[in-house]
Design a protein around this motif. Structure first.
Motif, PDB file in Angstrom:
ATOM      1  N   VAL A  55      -6.333   4.403   0.051  1.00  0.00           N
ATOM      2  CA  VAL A  55      -6.550   2.958   0.057  1.00  0.00           C
ATOM      3  C   VAL A  55      -7.601   2.568   1.084  1.00  0.00           C
ATOM      4  N   ALA A  56      -7.565   3.204   2.257  1.00  0.00           N
ATOM      5  CA  ALA A  56      -8.536   2.858   3.299  1.00  0.00           C
ATOM      6  C   ALA A  56      -9.963   3.098   2.833  1.00  0.00           C
ATOM      7  N   ARG A  74     -14.064  -3.288  -1.508  1.00  0.00           N
ATOM      8  CA  ARG A  74     -13.603  -4.644  -1.199  1.00  0.00           C
ATOM      9  C   ARG A  74     -13.548  -4.846   0.300  1.00  0.00           C
ATOM     10  N   ARG A  75     -14.720  -4.958   0.903  1.00  0.00           N
ATOM     11  CA  ARG A  75     -14.762  -5.067   2.365  1.00  0.00           C
ATOM     12  C   ARG A  75     -14.034  -6.309   2.867  1.00  0.00           C
ATOM     13  N   GLY A  76     -13.895  -7.312   2.002  1.00  0.00           N
ATOM     14  CA  GLY A  76     -13.190  -8.518   2.420  1.00  0.00           C
ATOM     15  C   GLY A  76     -11.726  -8.269   2.728  1.00  0.00           C
ATOM     16  N   LEU A  77     -11.191  -7.180   2.177  1.00  0.00           N
ATOM     17  CA  LEU A  77      -9.789  -6.844   2.419  1.00  0.00           C
ATOM     18  C   LEU A  77      -9.623  -5.905   3.621  1.00  0.00           C
ATOM     19  N   TRP A  78     -10.738  -5.476   4.208  1.00  0.00           N
ATOM     20  CA  TRP A  78     -10.648  -4.503   5.296  1.00  0.00           C
ATOM     21  C   TRP A  78      -9.844  -5.036   6.479  1.00  0.00           C
ATOM     22  N   LEU A  79     -10.072  -6.302   6.848  1.00  0.00           N
ATOM     23  CA  LEU A  79      -9.347  -6.882   7.976  1.00  0.00           C
ATOM     24  C   LEU A  79      -7.861  -6.980   7.660  1.00  0.00           C
ATOM     25  N   LEU A  80      -7.528  -7.412   6.445  1.00  0.00           N
ATOM     26  CA  LEU A  80      -6.121  -7.507   6.046  1.00  0.00           C
ATOM     27  C   LEU A  80      -5.454  -6.141   6.067  1.00  0.00           C
ATOM     28  N   ALA A  81      -6.152  -5.145   5.548  1.00  0.00           N
ATOM     29  CA  ALA A  81      -5.600  -3.792   5.538  1.00  0.00           C
ATOM     30  C   ALA A  81      -5.403  -3.276   6.959  1.00  0.00           C
ATOM     31  N   TYR A 114      -1.864  -2.161   8.658  1.00  0.00           N
ATOM     32  CA  TYR A 114      -1.699  -0.822   9.219  1.00  0.00           C
ATOM     33  C   TYR A 114      -1.239  -0.893  10.673  1.00  0.00           C
ATOM     34  N   LEU A 115      -1.863  -1.784  11.434  1.00  0.00           N
ATOM     35  CA  LEU A 115      -1.506  -1.933  12.842  1.00  0.00           C
ATOM     36  C   LEU A 115      -0.078  -2.453  12.997  1.00  0.00           C
ATOM     37  N   ALA A 121       2.479  -2.467   0.552  1.00  0.00           N
ATOM     38  CA  ALA A 121       1.111  -2.627   1.044  1.00  0.00           C
ATOM     39  C   ALA A 121       0.129  -1.873   0.166  1.00  0.00           C
ATOM     40  N   TYR A 122       0.514  -0.684  -0.254  1.00  0.00           N
ATOM     41  CA  TYR A 122      -0.339   0.123  -1.136  1.00  0.00           C
ATOM     42  C   TYR A 122      -0.602  -0.607  -2.449  1.00  0.00           C
ATOM     43  N   LEU A 123       0.455  -1.129  -3.059  1.00  0.00           N
ATOM     44  CA  LEU A 123       0.307  -1.819  -4.343  1.00  0.00           C
ATOM     45  C   LEU A 123      -0.497  -3.105  -4.187  1.00  0.00           C
ATOM     46  N   ALA A 124      -0.256  -3.829  -3.086  1.00  0.00           N
ATOM     47  CA  ALA A 124      -0.971  -5.092  -2.871  1.00  0.00           C
ATOM     48  C   ALA A 124      -2.459  -4.859  -2.662  1.00  0.00           C
ATOM     49  N   LEU A 125      -2.811  -3.819  -1.915  1.00  0.00           N
ATOM     50  CA  LEU A 125      -4.213  -3.534  -1.655  1.00  0.00           C
ATOM     51  C   LEU A 125      -4.878  -2.811  -2.821  1.00  0.00           C
ATOM     52  N   ARG A 126      -4.078  -2.115  -3.588  1.00  0.00           N
ATOM     53  CA  ARG A 126      -4.603  -1.343  -4.707  1.00  0.00           C
ATOM     54  C   ARG A 126      -4.858  -2.208  -5.929  1.00  0.00           C
ATOM     55  N   ARG A 127      -4.087  -3.273  -6.091  1.00  0.00           N
ATOM     56  CA  ARG A 127      -4.151  -4.061  -7.325  1.00  0.00           C
ATOM     57  C   ARG A 127      -5.543  -4.563  -7.656  1.00  0.00           C
ATOM     58  N   PRO A 128      -6.275  -5.139  -6.695  1.00  0.00           N
ATOM     59  CA  PRO A 128      -7.585  -5.653  -7.064  1.00  0.00           C
ATOM     60  C   PRO A 128      -8.696  -4.615  -7.031  1.00  0.00           C
ATOM     61  N   LEU A 129      -8.316  -3.356  -6.792  1.00  0.00           N
ATOM     62  CA  LEU A 129      -9.332  -2.340  -6.604  1.00  0.00           C
ATOM     63  C   LEU A 129      -9.488  -1.460  -7.827  1.00  0.00           C
TER      64      LEU A 129
END
Length: 299
Positions: A232-233, A240-247, A251-252, A281-289
């Motif tokens: 995912v990272a 989707r760099r816009g999601l990088w901060l959210l990811a 993670y933190l 988190a995986y599914l949420a970040l993966r869905r739009p990718l």
């Protein structure tokens, strides 16, 4: 075989090398740019289960090596090596039980006997080494397996939670958690079998396997989930760099809570939240990718 201190240092050094190799291999497998490869190392060594493995000397990095080695072998078309690498996953087979079913279906359908052959040879070699050290190890293992199941451990699994709710004295209740995992795999395999790609499928298989495992899934076992974490990272960074901060925040937050629990010496059972949260988190970040698998780069 060696002095305790020296053996400990060698064990730690070997696992550090394994983790570095796995970080690099996963980064390449999922198309991470070479100039940002250090990001893979940060992800791997900032992951609390990784630090826990290294601190207590657990064998989790070798299981991770089996998963990553399998992916690399399949990617290069080396079925025998892929099968041999998968033997390391058999150190704790219950953690990746869905992988074994999917692997059997995948090898039998197109008759990829090289995978089974490589696994069989590597497994026999591993058993042979164990027998050289202890000729009675197989009978001892079978006795322990049949007479002393891990019923006394409060593992951080949904199966253990079910047992606590319905009757802690009934160890078999823990295995009911596997039923939804098996049902999910049946549907997933039916939909994806004609275009099965291990790069894309293994991360989710590992997440669902550990989520629905009957027992185990201790905090140090979750080092195996570095496969979906790195996947995912890489794709978030690339597509989707816009999601990088959210990811990064997710993670933190996950690792901060886990680190606080370890620092407070919380009972391991209360890490039960970690795998479900990682899966969500995986599914949420993966869905739009678009997680289209990429070839391994030469660099």
């Amino acid at each position: 075989l060696l002095d305790c201190r020296l053996a400990h240092l060698l064990w730690l050094g070997a696992h550090l090398l394994v983790l570095v190799w796995c970080a690099n291999a996963l980064w390449r497998l999922y198309g991470g740019p070479a100039e940002n490869r250090m990001g893979a190392h940060v992800l791997v060594f900032a992951f609390v289960p990784t630090l826990f493995c290294l601190t207590v000397g657990q064998i989790g990095p070798l299981i991770l090596l089996g998963a990553v080695g399998f992916l690399v072998g399949v990617k290069h078309g080396r079925d025998g090596w892929a099968g041999a690498a998968s033997v390391l996953l058999a150190i704790k087979p219950h953690l990746a039980y869905l992988f074994w079913i999917a692997l059997l279906l995948w090898t039998v359908r197109p008759r990829r006997w090289g995978v089974l052959g490589g696994g069989l040879l590597a497994g026999l070699l591993a058993i042979g080494v164990a027998l050289l050290c202890n000729p009675h190890v197989l009978s001892q293992y079978w006795y322990t397996f049949t007479h002393q199941p891990p019923a006394q451990y409060r593992s951080p699994t949904l199966g253990m939670a079910l047992r606590l709710l319905l009757g802690e004295e009934h160890f078999r209740l823990q295995f009911l958690a596997m039923l939804p995992g098996l049902a999910w795999l049946a549907l997933h395999w039916r939909r994806r079998r004609d275009a099965w790609d291990w790069n894309e499928r293994l991360p989710l298989l590992l997440l669902v396997s550990i989520l629905t495992a009957a027992y185990g899934a201790w905090p140090f076992d979750l080092v195996l989930l570095l496969v979906p974490v790195v996947q995912v990272a890489v794709v978030v960074q690339r597509e989707r760099r816009g999601l990088w901060l959210l990811a990064g925040i997710a993670y933190l937050a996950i690792n901060s809570v886990a680190a606080a629990q370890l620092a407070c010496e919380v009972e391991y059972f209360w890490f039960i939240w970690m795998t479900p949260v990682l899966l969500l988190a995986y599914l949420a970040l993966r869905r739009p990718l678009t997680l289209a698998p990429l070839s391994i780069h030469s660099n």
